[in-house]
Design a protein around this motif. Structure first.
Motif: not given
Length: 369
Positions: A170-174
């Motif tokens: 869930k850090r990928q888009p950041f």
């Protein structure tokens, strides 16, 4: 019972995949398929989709395409395919470079108003697609939509869902949004994105570790233990939601509060490691020359052999390039992210001197903190 074993192996395969243990995950999922003969179509669809995911994670695109086609064979005969099939169709087509086909799958999935757990991933894939097309503005907008969904999910997070938020996924888009901002030289925007990712990671880890280490969590399941765990979370959430970490401030306010301190912020984005230098209330951004896989190899070697002066010097040169350090004996605040998160910076060497010989070091999880 073969079917019970198949379900068990399928579930364990998913957990292993989440942990990044792809070979073990593949073994369990493939055994589940063999044992599950006679199971429902939904069982085989899930197993093949999970193998699609494992194959994509391991850059085995042909295998991923094969398992995806097998999953479609077990799809329910509905007018609209389910979101999971369209999501993996988009990922496989994108990996194969077939951008129009990926676009069609993403458009179909998003038009069905998917639940947030799917929507953020679909928007992230939309960002990757637009980036592959060279449409950076559209990619950035998609990444921001993905982040907004993730943030909303976090605000409404159920009490039993904390562990999933420790995953890197869930850090990928950041990371993707940071990469676009950093490459275009927008230092303040990139710093704000890094702050959001790092502060949120701290908050999630704090909440999960606080509950996981509580007496109730170690007693196994019981009504009393579950109630105690619930009460612990209920007492933590309001306090944490008002903390400076959770309530993000505008980045100019954060820098003003940081004052004339000197800071180094490391942020990992894919195979790139970026350094943001804070000095005199101003931020400078640079991509470090050594890629993440090489940094990971050097960090692993150094942690195994901390007396290795050559590796300490190599890491010092790679992570602390000329112009990144303040004057001698000035305090240095470090935000260590990702691959350098557990690196003992004090023991790094530059010019045959340990870093701690020239600077008192203060480690912080984010500037906001």
């Amino acid at each position: 019972d073969r079917k019970v074993q198949a379900r068990f192996l399928g579930n364990r395969g998913v957990l292993l995949a989440d942990e990044g243990r792809l070979a073990l995950a593949r073994r369990d999922l493939e055994r589940a398929l063999k044992l599950g003969q006679g199971s429902s179509d939904s069982f085989f669809r899930r197993a093949h989709l999970n193998l699609t995911d494992v194959s994509l994670s391991g850059d085995e695109i042909e295998r991923a395409s094969h398992h995806l086609e097998e999953a479609w064979k077990h799809a329910e005969s509905e007018e609209k395919p389910e979101t999971s099939l369209l999501y993996y169709r988009a990922r496989v087509e994108l990996a194969l470079g077939r951008l129009e086909a990926a676009d069609q799958a993403l458009t179909a999935a998003l038009s069905a108003e998917p639940v947030p757990a799917w929507a953020w991933e679909l928007e992230y894939q939309r960002g990757l697609l637009e980036e592959a097309r060279g449409r950076h503005g559209a990619a950035e907008a998609a990444y921001k939509r993905s982040i907004a969904i993730v943030e909303e999910m976090r605000r409404s997070l159920g009490f039993d869902e904390f562990k999933t938020w420790l995953l890197d996924k869930k850090r990928q888009p950041f990371e993707a949004l940071f990469r676009l901002q950093a490459r275009s030289g927008r230092v303040m925007e990139a710093l704000a994105t890094a702050e959001r990712a790092q502060a949120r990671t701290l908050l999630d880890a704090f909440l999960y570790s606080s509950v996981a280490s509580s007496p109730a969590a170690s007693q196994g399941w019981s009504p009393d233990a579950s109630l105690a765990r619930l009460e612990a979370l209920q007492s933590l959430l309001p306090a944490m939601s008002q903390s400076p970490v959770a309530v993000m401030r505008p980045i100019d306010q954060v820098l003003a509060a940081f004052g004339d301190r000197d800071g180094l912020i490391f942020f990992e984005s894919g195979d790139e490691l970026w350094l943001i230098t804070i000095a005199g209330g101003r931020a400078r951004l640079r991509a470090l020359a050594v890629p993440v896989p090489e940094v990971r190899r050097l960090v692993g070697r150094f942690l195994a052999h901390p007396q290795d002066a050559a590796t300490a010097e190599r890491l010092g040169d790679a992570l602390l390039p000329p112009g990144s350090l303040p004057g001698s004996q000035r305090d240095l605040y470090i935000v260590a992210d990702g691959v350098v998160g557990n690196l003992p910076f004090a023991a790094l060497r530059r010019g045959r001197r340990y870093l701690v010989e020239d600077h008192p070091l203060i480690f912080i999880p984010s500037l906001s903190a």
